[in-house]
Design a protein around this motif. Structure first.
Motif, PDB file in Angstrom:
ATOM      1  N   LYS A 256       0.831  -1.189   0.000  1.00 53.80           N
ATOM      2  CA  LYS A 256       0.000   0.000   0.000  1.00 53.80           C
ATOM      3  C   LYS A 256       0.875   1.252   0.000  1.00 53.80           C
ATOM      4  O   LYS A 256       1.827   1.357   0.768  1.00 53.80           O
ATOM      5  CB  LYS A 256      -0.907  -0.005   1.225  1.00 53.80           C
ATOM      6  N   GLY A 257       0.556   2.181  -0.890  1.00 51.27           N
ATOM      7  CA  GLY A 257       1.347   3.398  -1.032  1.00 51.27           C
ATOM      8  C   GLY A 257       2.386   3.327  -2.129  1.00 51.27           C
ATOM      9  O   GLY A 257       3.029   4.330  -2.445  1.00 51.27           O
ATOM     10  N   ASP A 258       2.561   2.141  -2.725  1.00 48.59           N
ATOM     11  CA  ASP A 258       3.500   1.973  -3.836  1.00 48.59           C
ATOM     12  C   ASP A 258       2.734   1.889  -5.152  1.00 48.59           C
ATOM     13  O   ASP A 258       1.535   1.615  -5.179  1.00 48.59           O
ATOM     14  CB  ASP A 258       4.340   0.709  -3.650  1.00 48.59           C
ATOM     15  N   LEU A 259       3.447   2.086  -6.245  1.00 51.15           N
ATOM     16  CA  LEU A 259       2.866   2.008  -7.583  1.00 51.15           C
ATOM     17  C   LEU A 259       3.635   0.998  -8.413  1.00 51.15           C
ATOM     18  O   LEU A 259       4.871   1.034  -8.474  1.00 51.15           O
ATOM     19  CB  LEU A 259       2.901   3.379  -8.275  1.00 51.15           C
ATOM     20  N   VAL A 260       2.911   0.093  -9.061  1.00 49.81           N
ATOM     21  CA  VAL A 260       3.497  -0.857 -10.000  1.00 49.81           C
ATOM     22  C   VAL A 260       3.002  -0.498 -11.392  1.00 49.81           C
ATOM     23  O   VAL A 260       1.788  -0.471 -11.645  1.00 49.81           O
ATOM     24  CB  VAL A 260       3.113  -2.309  -9.667  1.00 49.81           C
ATOM     25  N   ILE A 261       3.919  -0.201 -12.295  1.00 46.66           N
ATOM     26  CA  ILE A 261       3.580   0.078 -13.693  1.00 46.66           C
ATOM     27  C   ILE A 261       3.929  -1.170 -14.481  1.00 46.66           C
ATOM     28  O   ILE A 261       5.106  -1.496 -14.671  1.00 46.66           O
ATOM     29  CB  ILE A 261       4.318   1.321 -14.222  1.00 46.66           C
ATOM     30  N   SER A 262       2.909  -1.890 -14.917  1.00 48.59           N
ATOM     31  CA  SER A 262       3.071  -3.238 -15.454  1.00 48.59           C
ATOM     32  C   SER A 262       2.704  -3.283 -16.929  1.00 48.59           C
ATOM     33  O   SER A 262       1.717  -2.672 -17.355  1.00 48.59           O
ATOM     34  CB  SER A 262       2.180  -4.203 -14.652  1.00 48.59           C
ATOM     35  N   ASP A 263       3.492  -4.025 -17.700  1.00 46.58           N
ATOM     36  CA  ASP A 263       3.156  -4.254 -19.105  1.00 46.58           C
ATOM     37  C   ASP A 263       1.805  -4.973 -19.185  1.00 46.58           C
ATOM     38  O   ASP A 263       1.537  -5.909 -18.429  1.00 46.58           O
ATOM     39  CB  ASP A 263       4.240  -5.092 -19.781  1.00 46.58           C
ATOM     40  N   SER A 264       0.971  -4.557 -20.115  1.00 46.74           N
ATOM     41  CA  SER A 264      -0.389  -5.098 -20.205  1.00 46.74           C
ATOM     42  C   SER A 264      -0.411  -6.567 -20.603  1.00 46.74           C
ATOM     43  O   SER A 264      -1.431  -7.242 -20.435  1.00 46.74           O
ATOM     44  CB  SER A 264      -1.212  -4.291 -21.210  1.00 46.74           C
TER      45      SER A 264
ATOM     46  N   LEU B 113       2.522 -12.624 -12.422  1.00 47.35           N
ATOM     47  CA  LEU B 113       2.827 -11.238 -12.095  1.00 47.35           C
ATOM     48  C   LEU B 113       1.563 -10.476 -11.729  1.00 47.35           C
ATOM     49  O   LEU B 113       1.558  -9.668 -10.787  1.00 47.35           O
ATOM     50  CB  LEU B 113       3.536 -10.563 -13.268  1.00 47.35           C
ATOM     51  N   VAL B 114       0.499 -10.728 -12.473  1.00 44.44           N
ATOM     52  CA  VAL B 114      -0.782 -10.081 -12.173  1.00 44.44           C
ATOM     53  C   VAL B 114      -1.267 -10.484 -10.782  1.00 44.44           C
ATOM     54  O   VAL B 114      -1.723  -9.637  -9.996  1.00 44.44           O
ATOM     55  CB  VAL B 114      -1.832 -10.443 -13.246  1.00 44.44           C
ATOM     56  N   MET B 115      -1.166 -11.767 -10.464  1.00 44.55           N
ATOM     57  CA  MET B 115      -1.587 -12.238  -9.150  1.00 44.55           C
ATOM     58  C   MET B 115      -0.745 -11.624  -8.041  1.00 44.55           C
ATOM     59  O   MET B 115      -1.263 -11.234  -6.992  1.00 44.55           O
ATOM     60  CB  MET B 115      -1.492 -13.761  -9.102  1.00 44.55           C
ATOM     61  N   GLY B 116       0.555 -11.515  -8.261  1.00 42.32           N
ATOM     62  CA  GLY B 116       1.423 -10.900  -7.269  1.00 42.32           C
ATOM     63  C   GLY B 116       1.082  -9.445  -7.028  1.00 42.32           C
ATOM     64  O   GLY B 116       1.101  -8.969  -5.887  1.00 42.32           O
ATOM     65  N   CYS B 117       0.746  -8.731  -8.111  1.00 43.17           N
ATOM     66  CA  CYS B 117       0.357  -7.324  -7.970  1.00 43.17           C
ATOM     67  C   CYS B 117      -0.940  -7.195  -7.176  1.00 43.17           C
ATOM     68  O   CYS B 117      -1.073  -6.324  -6.308  1.00 43.17           O
ATOM     69  CB  CYS B 117       0.198  -6.686  -9.346  1.00 43.17           C
ATOM     70  N   LYS B 118      -1.910  -8.065  -7.469  1.00 45.43           N
ATOM     71  CA  LYS B 118      -3.184  -8.016  -6.751  1.00 45.43           C
ATOM     72  C   LYS B 118      -2.997  -8.295  -5.266  1.00 45.43           C
ATOM     73  O   LYS B 118      -3.606  -7.656  -4.409  1.00 45.43           O
ATOM     74  CB  LYS B 118      -4.166  -9.018  -7.350  1.00 45.43           C
ATOM     75  N   ALA B 119      -2.147  -9.278  -4.959  1.00 47.59           N
ATOM     76  CA  ALA B 119      -1.938  -9.648  -3.564  1.00 47.59           C
ATOM     77  C   ALA B 119      -1.126  -8.617  -2.794  1.00 47.59           C
ATOM     78  O   ALA B 119      -1.170  -8.585  -1.559  1.00 47.59           O
ATOM     79  CB  ALA B 119      -1.236 -11.006  -3.486  1.00 47.59           C
TER      80      ALA B 119
ATOM     81  N   GLY C  77      -1.414  -5.276  -2.745  1.00 47.31           N
ATOM     82  CA  GLY C  77      -2.131  -4.111  -2.257  1.00 47.31           C
ATOM     83  C   GLY C  77      -1.644  -2.812  -2.847  1.00 47.31           C
ATOM     84  O   GLY C  77      -2.181  -1.731  -2.539  1.00 47.31           O
ATOM     85  N   ALA C  78      -0.620  -2.867  -3.700  1.00 43.33           N
ATOM     86  CA  ALA C  78      -0.106  -1.662  -4.340  1.00 43.33           C
ATOM     87  C   ALA C  78      -1.038  -1.209  -5.460  1.00 43.33           C
ATOM     88  O   ALA C  78      -1.820  -1.991  -5.993  1.00 43.33           O
ATOM     89  CB  ALA C  78       1.292  -1.925  -4.893  1.00 43.33           C
ATOM     90  N   THR C  79      -0.938   0.055  -5.814  1.00 38.11           N
ATOM     91  CA  THR C  79      -1.670   0.570  -6.968  1.00 38.11           C
ATOM     92  C   THR C  79      -1.001   0.051  -8.239  1.00 38.11           C
ATOM     93  O   THR C  79       0.229   0.082  -8.363  1.00 38.11           O
ATOM     94  CB  THR C  79      -1.666   2.100  -6.976  1.00 38.11           C
TER      95      THR C  79
ATOM     96  N   ARG D 115       7.180   4.359  -3.695  1.00 42.08           N
ATOM     97  CA  ARG D 115       8.072   3.703  -4.650  1.00 42.08           C
ATOM     98  C   ARG D 115       7.319   3.450  -5.948  1.00 42.08           C
ATOM     99  O   ARG D 115       6.113   3.221  -5.939  1.00 42.08           O
ATOM    100  CB  ARG D 115       8.585   2.356  -4.112  1.00 42.08           C
ATOM    101  N   ILE D 116       8.057   3.452  -7.052  1.00 39.91           N
ATOM    102  CA  ILE D 116       7.500   3.100  -8.359  1.00 39.91           C
ATOM    103  C   ILE D 116       8.303   1.925  -8.900  1.00 39.91           C
ATOM    104  O   ILE D 116       9.530   1.992  -9.012  1.00 39.91           O
ATOM    105  CB  ILE D 116       7.559   4.280  -9.346  1.00 39.91           C
ATOM    106  N   LEU D 117       7.609   0.840  -9.210  1.00 42.06           N
ATOM    107  CA  LEU D 117       8.248  -0.368  -9.731  1.00 42.06           C
ATOM    108  C   LEU D 117       7.759  -0.621 -11.151  1.00 42.06           C
ATOM    109  O   LEU D 117       6.558  -0.722 -11.394  1.00 42.06           O
ATOM    110  CB  LEU D 117       7.915  -1.566  -8.845  1.00 42.06           C
ATOM    111  N   ILE D 118       8.689  -0.725 -12.097  1.00 41.93           N
ATOM    112  CA  ILE D 118       8.359  -1.076 -13.479  1.00 41.93           C
ATOM    113  C   ILE D 118       8.478  -2.591 -13.617  1.00 41.93           C
ATOM    114  O   ILE D 118       9.502  -3.184 -13.273  1.00 41.93           O
ATOM    115  CB  ILE D 118       9.287  -0.366 -14.473  1.00 41.93           C
TER     116      ILE D 118
END
Length: 578
Positions: A196-204, A210-216, A218-220, A257-260
């Motif tokens: 929470k409070g972090d941003l993940v910018i993910s390739d569509s 990876l999608v499941m990890g992002c959902k779990a 709590g990051a944007t 934080r911003i994670l690509i």
């Protein structure tokens, strides 16, 4: 430059959605007729199961309708059981269905097929030779039961420590940790590093893990268009500029934080991420970078060190490097390579490290032996051969009029089929000709972009692939799949010139390892004498004549709308029955 697959002729779009509309209408008609007839096997139970009073429905209506009345009617093209190792050739077991694909009965017989569906990129899936002998020798010490514990308890052996050191050295990072499953590597690591409070910018087009990890986590999460660097930079700029000034007049970022998040080779597209541009953006805006090299480690780069080596990028420019051992190494599990501080943190916070069992020691030994081979001239020849046949196979498909995607040196070659009524026919026709492939559609891809995905291996010979190309060409002509004949989709890609390097032969010492090393001691050098020679995955230089003269006599299962699919079946026009 790689071709874009966003272009699609208008007539093809109309045909695709018209086919789906007809299949949907037929599905609803069949559902109603079945109810009137009182036919209520497995297929109808979801319509008849009404939720209990006060409870929400358990099943999503569309997904289960799609599964029952679209997927199930062609489900014989998936989940095909095999009874051999997944090498250059594989034994596909015959099966039949008495109840419209709800259940299958295996006859016990099988057909020998050219394997273009497994992730055996470097040909290490084998049941003989020094690597296999090394693995068998480990069983006498560690047994077959695995570790029976998690990594943080008593599930870490000396072999696991050796593997972590080997991975870190191979990819050029300070430290590494290994996981028992590739999917868990992504889905449990991401929640440990962002929240929470972090941003993940993910390739569509990123993988489901990876999608499941992002959902779990709590990051944007904000997706950017696939491999579109302008859109990626735009998303990063928007994230940075969305901050505000605090009461002291200092500018405060909205995200900590911003994670690509990208993949090295995209498993359904076959293309590589634009890593040089991604690194430039990462450095310019001070973001973190996570690269999933599941399909690129071992298969990309001159020495198999992945997309980082392929583009000549300094490993220090990639903060977190992920990969799996299920593709190029012929084993199981995955790894994370990063700084020693981050790895130490992940070993105590990753759910997989705390709650999941470690890799079985025999599988660890398989990976260690594969690393040894990859560091030898024989291993480099395997990688060179894989690159050569991958580029040649892809270009041959394009030159014959098919729409085929994938980047340079990538062993993943998607061939676009598009029409939903063609998936099953294409798969069955190639199986009859002795070729086992994988066809992919929704939900793994968009509904209008179904495809066949060929995975090439260093164990394939040129003769194997020539036969496959001829059979694909024959089926493609019958099914009118050569959409590129009417428009050149690849004007920017020059054709390869020069001859391909010859494939390894059975009398060439392609793998040479000490026969019985101490299980607790890693071998860094290879003996100058050949201890044992391993064939390049059965090294069949040509297909048996029976593959050409005899077709597999497997009747397709009874389909709900078989009459409709048969309209598109080449055998219908040829007056043949399978």
């Amino acid at each position: 430059m790689e071709p874009s697959h966003e272009y699609m002729p208008r007539y093809l779009r109309v045909l695709i959605w018209t086919a789906y509309a007809i299949l949907t209408i037929l599905g609803y008609i069949r559902m109603k007729i079945d109810k009137l007839r009182g036919y209520n096997p497995i297929s109808c139970r979801y319509e008849d199961e009404k939720p209990k009073k006060g409870y929400a429905p358990m099943f999503d209506e569309f997904d289960h309708f799609y599964q029952r009345h679209m997927y199930r009617n062609i489900s014989d093209c998936w989940n095909r059981p095999i009874n051999s190792m997944p090498g250059a050739y594989v034994n596909v077991m015959k099966r039949s269905t008495p109840d419209r694909n709800h259940t299958y009965q295996i006859s016990g017989e099988s057909n020998r097929c050219l394997n273009l569906g497994s992730y055996n990129y470097l040909g290490f899936a084998q049941n003989e030779g020094p690597i296999n002998d090394r693995v068998v020798s480990i069983l006498s010490r560690y047994g077959t039961s695995g570790t029976c514990s998690t990594a943080v308890e008593v599930g870490t052996t000396d072999l696991h420590r050796q593997l972590e050191e080997a991975v870190a050295k191979f990819v050029g990072k300070e430290s590494a940790m290994v996981f028992g499953m590739g999917y868990l590597t992504n889905s449990t690591t991401l929640p440990a590093i962002v929240g929470k409070g972090d941003l993940v910018i993910s390739d569509s087009f990123n993988h489901a893990s990876l999608v499941m990890g992002c959902k779990a986590s709590g990051a944007t999460v904000k997706p950017f268009l696939h491999n579109n660097m302008e859109d990626l930079e735009k998303k990063v700029k928007e994230a940075i500029s969305s901050g505000s000034y605090n009461e002291n007049g200092a500018y405060q970022l909205k995200y900590k934080r911003i994670l690509i998040l990208v993949e090295g080779v995209y498993s359904m597209e076959g293309n590589t991420c634009n890593l040089p541009e991604i690194v430039r953006i990462k450095k310019k805006y001070k973001c973190y970078l996570y690269v999933d090299e599941a399909h690129s480690i071992g298969a990309m780069g001159k020495s198999g060190r992945g997309v980082v080596e392929f583009y000549g990028i300094d490993p220090e420019d990639v903060d977190i490097m992920m990969g799996t051992f299920t593709k190029s190494f012929g084993s199981v599990g995955g790894y994370i390579a990063a700084s020693s501080d981050l790895i130490a943190y992940l070993k105590m916070t990753s759910f997989a490290s705390v709650y999941c069992e470690s890799i079985a020691p025999a599988c660890v030994q398989q990976i260690l032996a594969a690393f040894e081979v990859m560091n030898t001239p024989a291993g480099l020849r395997k990688i060179e051969h894989l690159h050569a046949i991958s580029n040649w196979f892809r270009e041959e498909l394009r030159s014959r009029g098919f729409v085929a995607f994938g980047g340079k040196d990538s062993p993943v070659v998607p061939l676009m089929i598009y029409l939903p009524t063609h998936f099953s026919i294409f798969s069955r026709e190639l199986l009859r000709r002795g070729i086992a492939i994988v066809v992919v559609s929704y939900p793994a891809t968009p509904m209008n972009k179904g495809r066949a995905r060929f995975c090439l291996s260093a164990s394939h010979s040129i003769e194997d692939l020539k036969y496959a190309l001829d059979m694909i060409d024959e089926v493609g002509d019958q099914m009118n799949l050569k959409y590129n004949k009417y428009r050149n989709w690849y004007p920017e890609i020059p054709r390869r010139t020069g001859a391909l390097p010859p494939p390894p032969t059975s009398n060439e010492p392609i793998i040479s390892l000490p026969s019985n090393p101490s299980p607790s001691k890693r071998v860094h050098t290879t003996s100058s004498k050949t201890v044992k020679t391993v064939r390049a995955q059965e090294n069949i230089t040509s297909l048996p004549s029976t593959f050409v003269s005899k077709k597999v006599s497997v009747k397709p299962p009874n389909e709900g709308w078989g009459w409709f699919l048969n309209i598109f079946d080449p055998a219908t026009f040829a007056g043949q029955k399978s």
